[in-house]
Design a protein around this motif. Structure first.
Motif, short mmCIF file in Angstrom:
data_model
loop_
_atom_site.label_atom_id
_atom_site.label_comp_id
_atom_site.label_asym_id
_atom_site.label_seq_id
_atom_site.Cartn_x
_atom_site.Cartn_y
_atom_site.Cartn_z
N ALA A 1 15.68 3.35 -5.33
CA ALA A 1 14.61 2.91 -4.44
C ALA A 1 13.24 3.01 -5.08
O ALA A 1 13.06 3.60 -6.16
N GLU A 2 12.27 2.41 -4.37
CA GLU A 2 10.87 2.56 -4.72
C GLU A 2 10.04 2.55 -3.45
O GLU A 2 10.47 2.03 -2.42
N MET A 3 8.84 3.16 -3.54
CA MET A 3 7.94 3.24 -2.39
C MET A 3 6.52 2.90 -2.84
O MET A 3 6.19 2.98 -4.02
N GLN A 4 5.69 2.55 -1.86
CA GLN A 4 4.30 2.21 -2.14
C GLN A 4 3.42 2.63 -0.98
O GLN A 4 3.78 2.42 0.18
N THR A 5 2.29 3.25 -1.29
CA THR A 5 1.26 3.50 -0.30
C THR A 5 0.19 2.44 -0.48
O THR A 5 -0.54 2.45 -1.48
N VAL A 6 0.11 1.51 0.44
CA VAL A 6 -0.79 0.37 0.31
C VAL A 6 -2.25 0.80 0.44
O VAL A 6 -3.11 0.43 -0.37
N HIS A 7 -2.54 1.60 1.46
CA HIS A 7 -3.90 2.07 1.71
C HIS A 7 -3.91 3.58 1.43
O HIS A 7 -3.48 4.38 2.27
N GLU B 1 -0.72 10.54 2.80
CA GLU B 1 0.24 11.31 2.03
C GLU B 1 1.65 10.72 2.03
O GLU B 1 2.52 11.22 1.30
N ASN B 2 1.89 9.70 2.83
CA ASN B 2 3.23 9.14 2.88
C ASN B 2 3.20 7.63 2.66
O ASN B 2 2.13 7.03 2.52
N GLU B 3 4.37 7.02 2.65
CA GLU B 3 4.52 5.63 2.21
C GLU B 3 4.27 4.61 3.31
O GLU B 3 4.56 4.85 4.49
N ASP B 4 3.71 3.45 2.90
CA ASP B 4 3.56 2.31 3.79
C ASP B 4 4.74 1.34 3.65
O ASP B 4 5.08 0.64 4.59
N ILE B 5 5.31 1.29 2.43
CA ILE B 5 6.41 0.36 2.13
C ILE B 5 7.49 1.11 1.37
O ILE B 5 7.19 1.93 0.49
N ALA B 6 8.74 0.84 1.68
CA ALA B 6 9.87 1.41 0.94
C ALA B 6 10.99 0.38 0.87
O ALA B 6 11.23 -0.34 1.83
N SER B 7 11.64 0.31 -0.30
CA SER B 7 12.77 -0.61 -0.48
C SER B 7 13.87 0.09 -1.25
O SER B 7 13.59 0.99 -2.06
N ALA B 8 15.11 -0.30 -1.00
CA ALA B 8 16.23 0.35 -1.68
C ALA B 8 17.40 -0.61 -1.86
O ALA B 8 17.67 -1.45 -0.99
N LEU B 9 18.09 -0.46 -2.98
CA LEU B 9 19.37 -1.10 -3.23
C LEU B 9 20.45 -0.08 -2.88
O LEU B 9 20.44 1.04 -3.39
N LEU B 10 21.36 -0.47 -2.01
CA LEU B 10 22.36 0.45 -1.47
C LEU B 10 23.75 0.14 -1.99
O LEU B 10 24.11 -1.01 -2.23
N ALA C 1 11.34 -1.67 4.24
CA ALA C 1 10.59 -1.31 5.45
C ALA C 1 9.11 -1.29 5.13
O ALA C 1 8.70 -0.76 4.10
N SER C 2 8.31 -1.83 6.04
CA SER C 2 6.86 -1.82 5.86
C SER C 2 6.17 -1.62 7.20
O SER C 2 6.54 -2.24 8.19
N ARG C 3 5.16 -0.76 7.19
CA ARG C 3 4.30 -0.60 8.36
C ARG C 3 2.96 -1.30 8.14
O ARG C 3 2.04 -1.14 8.92
N SER C 4 2.86 -2.06 7.05
CA SER C 4 1.61 -2.74 6.69
C SER C 4 1.84 -4.23 6.48
O SER C 4 1.23 -4.85 5.60
N ALA C 5 2.72 -4.83 7.26
CA ALA C 5 3.07 -6.25 7.12
C ALA C 5 2.37 -7.04 8.21
O ALA C 5 2.85 -7.14 9.35
N TRP C 6 1.21 -7.62 7.88
CA TRP C 6 0.43 -8.36 8.88
C TRP C 6 1.28 -9.40 9.62
O TRP C 6 2.04 -10.13 9.01
N SER D 1 14.70 9.08 -4.62
CA SER D 1 14.93 8.11 -5.69
C SER D 1 13.61 7.48 -6.14
O SER D 1 13.40 7.26 -7.33
N ALA D 2 12.73 7.19 -5.18
CA ALA D 2 11.43 6.60 -5.53
C ALA D 2 10.60 7.55 -6.39
O ALA D 2 9.85 7.12 -7.28
N GLU D 3 10.74 8.85 -6.15
CA GLU D 3 9.99 9.84 -6.92
C GLU D 3 10.56 10.05 -8.31
O GLU D 3 9.83 10.22 -9.29
N THR D 4 11.90 9.99 -8.43
CA THR D 4 12.54 10.28 -9.72
C THR D 4 12.83 9.04 -10.54
O THR D 4 13.00 9.12 -11.75
#
Length: 374
Positions: free
Chosen positions: A209-215, A229-238, A250-255, A362-365
């Motif tokens: 996975a990977e994560m992003q803090t947009v703001h 301190e936490n993520e706005d967007i996260a994605s993962a291959l399962l 997942a995104s909480r910043s998707a206009w 996973s995003a951190e490592t």
């Protein structure tokens, strides 16, 4: 059991949703004990009294411990900010109460595991607030998969987007703090998508996975800005335990997105597609018949898709978000009456939490993580 006592902690979005659901469930379904709205807890005490009157509760308090100790309360509904979930749930279970807890379970995976262990040994039953799982459209998707309507499942693709954190000038709040909220988009909305993937395909085995803090900062009252301190967007291959592959984001910043939960389940003979913004529809493609006539079929939910018919006897009239909570409450009350586990209980929800925390790890490592590995 003719009646059952309800205690509600919290009066926000989900607190009101719980009050409406417990108030309606007997009228909608008829086959459950009549809920008695006994005690409402909020702070300060004046607000508690006001909302007890609005929601129809007999009494109010500003101390959640008094609510749990009240002998008239059989079910404790916890709809507070995430930081309070663990202490309240453990206290309610220790008091022998049934617990209806809104997601996520806790701030950390260690706390969630402690809560699941306590529930496993408790007298009371538990259920977690994943009400999207109770949508007749989604339960019908599961029936289609089980019936082989799309052949062997090979992939799950899912998106959950909202825009409640899209504005960079939105003031800083507790949602930006790991200590108060835990994970960001993952804990608030991403876990819903994980619950749906689990219901349709099965448990997740590993992911990358990977994560992003947009703001990265937000304004505070009086001037200046504080870090997010936490993520706005996260994605993962399962990779699911059954070998199926998947992709979630997942995104909480998707206009422009308002509770946008969309998924596709791909099979060897077709595909199922769903969009929460059109929550009474399911789309089915089957590789059958004349090629020139193949295309998606829109399935409009109605009485043929239980328990839709308990709410309205005609298709096309549609269910709403609060109706899904009524179905969730019905599941909980039936489980209590029948002496069985409700779905999803704390054990089920623990897996959802293990998945979202594996995404963060996973995003951190930068490495693939096995879900549930301690």
């Amino acid at each position: 059991m003719k009646t059952i006592g309800i205690g509600l902690i919290g009066t926000g979005f989900m607190g009101k949703c719980h009050a409406l659901a417990y108030g309606a469930v007997k009228a909608v379904f008829g086959d459950v004990p009549a809920p008695r709205l006994e005690v409402l807890c909020e702070v300060p005490s004046e607000k508690a009294a006001e909302y007890a009157g609005r929601f129809g509760f007999a009494r109010s308090t500003s101390d959640w411990r008094d609510l749990i100790a009240d002998p008239a309360v059989d079910i404790v509904c916890i709809t507070t900010p995430n930081k309070m979930h663990k202490e309240m749930a453990l206290a309610a279970l220790a008091a022998g109460k049934h617990v209806h807890l809104e997601k996520p379970m806790a701030l950390t995976i260690e706390d969630a595991r402690q809560m699941a262990a306590a529930a496993a040994g408790a007298r009371g039953r538990t259920i977690t607030g994943y009400n999207y799982l109770h949508n007749p459209a989604i339960t019908h998707a599961r029936r289609l998969i089980d019936a082989g309507a799309i052949g062997r499942v090979v992939q799950f693709r899912g998106v959950i987007d909202e825009d409640y954190q899209a504005d960079p000038e939105l003031p800083w709040s507790w949602r930006a703090m790991r200590e108060q909220a835990g994970l960001g988009a993952l804990g608030d909305i991403g876990c819903h998508l994980v619950s749906i993937a689990n219901a349709l395909v099965g448990p997740v085995e590993s992911l990358v996975a990977e994560m992003q803090t947009v703001h990265e900062t937000r304004p505070v009252e009086g001037g200046g800005r504080k870090p997010v301190e936490n993520e706005d967007i996260a994605s993962a291959l399962l990779t699911f335990r059954n070998g199926v592959k998947g992709l979630i984001t997942a995104s909480r910043s998707a206009w422009g997105r308002k509770s946008y939960i969309a998924f596709e389940v791909h099979g060897t003979e077709g595909m199922i597609r769903y969009d929460q913004e059109r929550m009474n529809e399911l789309h089915l493609y089957q590789n059958r018949g004349e090629v020139a006539e193949q295309g998606f079929k829109t399935i409009l939910t109605g009485p043929a898709h239980p328990p839709y018919g308990e709410f309205v006897p005609a298709p096309g009239h549609q269910l709403g978000f609060n109706d899904l909570k009524v179905i969730e409450v019905h599941e909980f009350l039936r489980a209590i009456v029948e002496g069985r586990e409700a779905k999803p209980n704390f054990t089920d929800a623990l897996h959802f939490e293990e998945v979202i925390h594996a995404v963060a790890r996973s995003a951190e490592t930068g490495e693939r993580v096995v879900v549930g590995l301690r």
